[in-house]
Design a protein around this motif. Sequence first.
Motif, PDB file in Angstrom:
ATOM      1  N   TRP A 130       1.354  -2.316  -4.158  1.00 55.00           N
ATOM      2  CA  TRP A 130       0.868  -1.451  -5.232  1.00 55.00           C
ATOM      3  C   TRP A 130       1.091   0.017  -4.867  1.00 55.00           C
ATOM      4  O   TRP A 130       1.509   0.830  -5.678  1.00 55.00           O
ATOM      5  N   GLY A 131       0.810   0.351  -3.613  1.00 53.29           N
ATOM      6  CA  GLY A 131       0.969   1.718  -3.156  1.00 53.29           C
ATOM      7  C   GLY A 131       2.407   2.188  -3.215  1.00 53.29           C
ATOM      8  O   GLY A 131       2.700   3.290  -3.665  1.00 53.29           O
ATOM      9  N   VAL A 132       3.307   1.340  -2.769  1.00 60.21           N
ATOM     10  CA  VAL A 132       4.716   1.701  -2.773  1.00 60.21           C
ATOM     11  C   VAL A 132       5.218   1.908  -4.202  1.00 60.21           C
ATOM     12  O   VAL A 132       5.971   2.836  -4.491  1.00 60.21           O
ATOM     13  N   ASN A 143       3.401   2.766  -6.867  1.00 61.17           N
ATOM     14  CA  ASN A 143       2.716   3.749  -7.686  1.00 61.17           C
ATOM     15  C   ASN A 143       2.642   5.157  -7.140  1.00 61.17           C
ATOM     16  O   ASN A 143       2.192   6.067  -7.835  1.00 61.17           O
ATOM     17  N   ARG A 144       3.052   5.362  -5.908  1.00 57.56           N
ATOM     18  CA  ARG A 144       3.129   6.744  -5.441  1.00 57.56           C
ATOM     19  C   ARG A 144       4.477   7.278  -5.887  1.00 57.56           C
ATOM     20  O   ARG A 144       5.448   6.546  -6.043  1.00 57.56           O
ATOM     21  N   THR A 188      -2.860   3.450  -1.458  1.00 54.67           N
ATOM     22  CA  THR A 188      -3.765   2.672  -2.299  1.00 54.67           C
ATOM     23  C   THR A 188      -5.210   2.855  -1.882  1.00 54.67           C
ATOM     24  O   THR A 188      -6.089   3.114  -2.712  1.00 54.67           O
ATOM     25  N   ILE A 193      -4.175  -9.749   0.648  1.00 55.96           N
ATOM     26  CA  ILE A 193      -4.746  -8.507   0.129  1.00 55.96           C
ATOM     27  C   ILE A 193      -3.988  -7.309   0.671  1.00 55.96           C
ATOM     28  O   ILE A 193      -3.621  -6.394  -0.055  1.00 55.96           O
ATOM     29  N   LEU A 194      -3.742  -7.317   1.986  1.00 51.67           N
ATOM     30  CA  LEU A 194      -3.006  -6.228   2.619  1.00 51.67           C
ATOM     31  C   LEU A 194      -1.629  -6.055   1.966  1.00 51.67           C
ATOM     32  O   LEU A 194      -1.184  -4.933   1.703  1.00 51.67           O
ATOM     33  N   SER A 248      -0.754  -6.961  -1.072  1.00 52.87           N
ATOM     34  CA  SER A 248      -0.933  -6.429  -2.423  1.00 52.87           C
ATOM     35  C   SER A 248      -1.164  -4.930  -2.397  1.00 52.87           C
ATOM     36  O   SER A 248      -0.565  -4.172  -3.171  1.00 52.87           O
ATOM     37  N   LEU A 249      -2.028  -4.495  -1.480  1.00 55.12           N
ATOM     38  CA  LEU A 249      -2.332  -3.069  -1.360  1.00 55.12           C
ATOM     39  C   LEU A 249      -1.074  -2.282  -1.057  1.00 55.12           C
ATOM     40  O   LEU A 249      -0.820  -1.224  -1.633  1.00 55.12           O
ATOM     41  N   SER A 250      -0.288  -2.811  -0.126  1.00 53.16           N
ATOM     42  CA  SER A 250       0.940  -2.124   0.267  1.00 53.16           C
ATOM     43  C   SER A 250       1.926  -2.035  -0.894  1.00 53.16           C
ATOM     44  O   SER A 250       2.474  -0.976  -1.182  1.00 53.16           O
ATOM     45  N   LEU A 268      -3.425  -2.692  11.146  1.00 54.23           N
ATOM     46  CA  LEU A 268      -3.401  -3.998  10.493  1.00 54.23           C
ATOM     47  C   LEU A 268      -1.983  -4.374  10.075  1.00 54.23           C
ATOM     48  O   LEU A 268      -1.529  -5.513  10.273  1.00 54.23           O
ATOM     49  N   TYR A 269      -1.304  -3.391   9.512  1.00 59.45           N
ATOM     50  CA  TYR A 269       0.053  -3.637   9.046  1.00 59.45           C
ATOM     51  C   TYR A 269       0.934  -4.156  10.177  1.00 59.45           C
ATOM     52  O   TYR A 269       1.727  -5.073   9.998  1.00 59.45           O
ATOM     53  N   PRO A 317      -5.212   0.827   8.383  1.00 55.33           N
ATOM     54  CA  PRO A 317      -4.069   0.290   7.644  1.00 55.33           C
ATOM     55  C   PRO A 317      -2.837   0.151   8.534  1.00 55.33           C
ATOM     56  O   PRO A 317      -2.182  -0.889   8.545  1.00 55.33           O
ATOM     57  N   ALA A 318      -2.544   1.202   9.295  1.00 50.40           N
ATOM     58  CA  ALA A 318      -1.363   1.182  10.159  1.00 50.40           C
ATOM     59  C   ALA A 318      -1.469   0.076  11.207  1.00 50.40           C
ATOM     60  O   ALA A 318      -0.506  -0.644  11.474  1.00 50.40           O
ATOM     61  N   MET A 363      -0.215   1.009   1.864  1.00 48.95           N
ATOM     62  CA  MET A 363      -1.615   0.652   1.994  1.00 48.95           C
ATOM     63  C   MET A 363      -2.489   1.896   2.005  1.00 48.95           C
ATOM     64  O   MET A 363      -3.505   1.959   1.316  1.00 48.95           O
TER      65      MET A 363
END
Lengths: 100, 100
Positions: B94-96, B98-99, A10, B87-88, B90-92, B23-24, B20-21, A7
């Motif tokens: 995508w981040g995992v 693409n980094r 992103t 959403i959260l 998806s964000l997570s 919320l996660y 983020p942390a 997160m």
Amino acid sequence: MDKDCGMSYTLNTIGGRWKPAILYRLIGGKMRYSELRDSIPNVTERMLVLQLREMEKDGLINRIVYAEVPPRVEYELTEKGNSLKPILKSLSEWGVKNRD
Amino acid sequence: MDKDCGMSYTLNTIGGRWKPAILYRLIGGKMRYSELRDSIPNVTERMLVLQLREMEKDGLINRIVYAEVPPRVEYELTEKGNSLKPILKSLSEWGVKNRD
DNA sequence: CTGGATCCACGCTGATACTG
DNA sequence: CAGTATCAGCGTGGATCCAG
């Protein structure tokens, strides 16, 4: 930080002051520098360029320079950038619904 | 700023340094203050409280105070906060992906 | 037309110490 | 246990002027 790193990553890549506005416009397709500048109220050229450069570095957008006079530069989403589309739309919709 | 405001609003409410942390973790359910503090590496109590307060103000989380000795405070997602779950995630994801 | 360079202010963040 | 208070630092973002 474990999986929430996803997160954070992103959020960092799309969370700049002007990136939402830029991304939102590029979803509609390729745009020229001056088009972006004129369509985003209050953005300074400095900030526009900075955020464009960052997103270019992050592989979200392509910068296309035409060897012409006068100069012409266009920006478009890369495949990576395009993969954000659904997320971007979700973010936008949630925001519209939940702000008063 | 027109419709991209939606994105900006959303990004502002979930984009803090530690949100983020937090919320996660709250996705997994109710948690005590000390549990949050201990499960998030490097967070100071000051920052934790600040970000919790902001999210409470934004209606993302509930702060439940038990009138006991010793004191006990728990945090949980509100309905509004819960609506962010997809959403959260998806964000997570995508981040995992693409980094590097 | 599409930027680069410079200078500066403000806000977010962090360390540390203290409290109901 | 669950915070609050205070102070300091740094980076992001902004204004303005200059350039290929």
